[in-house]
Design an enzyme around this catalytic site. Structure first.
Site, PDB file in Angstrom:
ATOM      1  N   LEU A 156      10.907 -20.843  -3.393  1.00 45.69           N
ATOM      2  CA  LEU A 156       9.887 -19.918  -2.914  1.00 45.69           C
ATOM      3  C   LEU A 156       8.670 -19.921  -3.832  1.00 45.69           C
ATOM      4  CD1 LEU A 156       9.042 -17.398  -1.115  1.00 45.69           C
ATOM      5  CD2 LEU A 156      10.097 -16.009  -2.910  1.00 45.69           C
TER       6      LEU A 156
ATOM      7  N   GLU B 240     -12.017  -4.739  -5.454  1.00 47.25           N
ATOM      8  CA  GLU B 240     -12.500  -3.362  -5.280  1.00 47.25           C
ATOM      9  C   GLU B 240     -11.695  -2.346  -6.087  1.00 47.25           C
ATOM     10  OE1 GLU B 240     -14.094  -5.969  -2.656  1.00 47.25           O
ATOM     11  OE2 GLU B 240     -11.959  -5.475  -2.539  1.00 47.25           O
TER      12      GLU B 240
ATOM     13  N   ARG C 240       0.272   7.589  -2.833  1.00 46.50           N
ATOM     14  CA  ARG C 240       0.657   8.659  -1.896  1.00 46.50           C
ATOM     15  C   ARG C 240       2.147   8.958  -1.979  1.00 46.50           C
ATOM     16  NH1 ARG C 240      -2.036   5.996   3.146  1.00 46.50           N
ATOM     17  NH2 ARG C 240      -2.205   4.293   1.644  1.00 46.50           N
TER      18      ARG C 240
ATOM     19  N   ASP D  90       0.828  -1.200   0.000  1.00 52.99           N
ATOM     20  CA  ASP D  90       0.000   0.000   0.000  1.00 52.99           C
ATOM     21  C   ASP D  90       0.865   1.254   0.000  1.00 52.99           C
ATOM     22  OD1 ASP D  90      -2.369   1.384  -0.015  1.00 52.99           O
ATOM     23  OD2 ASP D  90      -2.720   1.225   2.131  1.00 52.99           O
TER      24      ASP D  90
ATOM     25  N   ARG E  20       0.185   9.160 -10.038  1.00 50.67           N
ATOM     26  CA  ARG E  20       0.048   7.939  -9.254  1.00 50.67           C
ATOM     27  C   ARG E  20       0.705   6.739  -9.940  1.00 50.67           C
ATOM     28  NH1 ARG E  20      -3.576   7.353  -5.212  1.00 50.67           N
ATOM     29  NH2 ARG E  20      -4.085   5.246  -5.908  1.00 50.67           N
TER      30      ARG E  20
ATOM     31  N   ASN F 110       1.534   3.350  -2.900  1.00 46.92           N
ATOM     32  CA  ASN F 110       2.195   3.776  -4.136  1.00 46.92           C
ATOM     33  C   ASN F 110       1.747   5.165  -4.585  1.00 46.92           C
ATOM     34  OD1 ASN F 110       3.570   1.337  -4.331  1.00 46.92           O
ATOM     35  ND2 ASN F 110       2.062   0.415  -5.702  1.00 46.92           N
TER      36      ASN F 110
ATOM     37  N   HIS G  86       3.165   3.328  -8.794  1.00 47.59           N
ATOM     38  CA  HIS G  86       2.955   1.907  -9.086  1.00 47.59           C
ATOM     39  C   HIS G  86       4.169   1.313  -9.807  1.00 47.59           C
ATOM     40  CE1 HIS G  86      -1.068   2.148  -7.625  1.00 47.59           C
ATOM     41  NE2 HIS G  86      -1.488   2.941  -8.596  1.00 47.59           N
TER      42      HIS G  86
END
Length: 254
Positions: free
Chosen positions: A145, A81, A38, A34, A47, A36, A51
């Site tokens: 992994l 969402e 801001r 969370d 924005r 990116n 990202h």
């Protein structure tokens, strides 16, 4: 508990330099990436620049998690969402998996990383889905992994669909109600073949789950930081694991 979480927000541990206990590294770490947008706004950037920079953080954290011995890393890449965001931002977000995998897939294969996706394929653009499916196919036999992208994922929808599937089995006589238990429901979730997260990390200072792995996080340890995802470093990951190692996991017992 909440006061402890708030006390740690944005602060470095006084024991940040202490070595990690190799025998107590979380087997499964889930991260809500969370902040990116801001991060970009703070720098006067669009924005989408946040990202794009956040994509580079994914590479660093995947490699560090692998180095530390984490077995499963689930990254919340796009929620059900997130379709509500502006069209141009959604379109850019849909291009990121393709861009990331075009650049990094060869190294992921070299590092023995297995790529998976946890989410709903419908509505995903063909270029996004084909890039992810190619990575899944090419890494299917890797044994290191497990890098699990939560893409077009929503926890409530996941549980509803699992319940509907179980109800259909009961209706058709394949299951009895007596057979329904936690293990059965867990097995019908999108994460049914991997263990529940031991540690949840969320960046950017928000203290909520945002519809992420609602069933699976029931007994996960949680670690929150004010650091935006593009600024999240290997040192922050180590700090989160150090805090995890200081806690006693009682699962409701003493």
């Amino acid at each position: 508990m909440i006061s402890r979480l708030w006390a740690k927000l944005g602060k470095s541990s006084s024991n940040a330099a202490e070595p990690l206990a190799a025998d107590n590294v979380p087997k499964h770490i889930a991260i809500i990436m969370d902040g990116n947008g801001r991060w970009a706004k703070k720098r006067g950037l669009p924005r989408i620049a946040g990202h794009h920079t956040g994509m580079k953080t994914v590479k660093r954290i995947v490699m560090e998690a692998d180095r530390l011995g984490v077995k499963y890393l689930t990254l919340y890449a796009f929620s059900t969402e997130n379709w509500k965001r502006p069209k141009d931002e959604v379109e850019f977000l849909m291009k990121l998996p393709q861009q990331f995998l075009e650049i990094e897939l060869a190294e992921l294969i070299e590092k023995n990383v297995q790529v998976r996706m946890m989410g709903h394929k419908e509505n995903l653009p063909s270029f996004t889905l084909s890039a992810v499916e190619e990575a899944i196919t090419k890494t299917a036999h890797n044994t290191g992994l497990v890098l699990n992208f939560a893409l077009n994922y929503g926890g409530r929808r996941e549980m509803l669909e699992a319940i509907k599937e179980i109800a259909a089995d009961v209706q058709d006589g394949r299951l009895s109600t007596e057979q329904i238990d936690e293990q059965l429901l867990s097995s019908r979730l999108l994460s049914g073949d991997i263990p529940d997260p031991d540690l949840l990390i969320r960046t950017s200072g928000e203290l909520r789950l945002s519809n992420f792995m609602l069933w699976q996080l029931a007994y996960s340890e949680m670690w929150f930081t004010n650091v935006y995802w593009p600024e999240f470093t290997e040192a922050h990951l180590q700090e989160a694991i150090q805090e995890y190692q200081r806690r006693a996991r009682r699962y409701g017992g003493l």
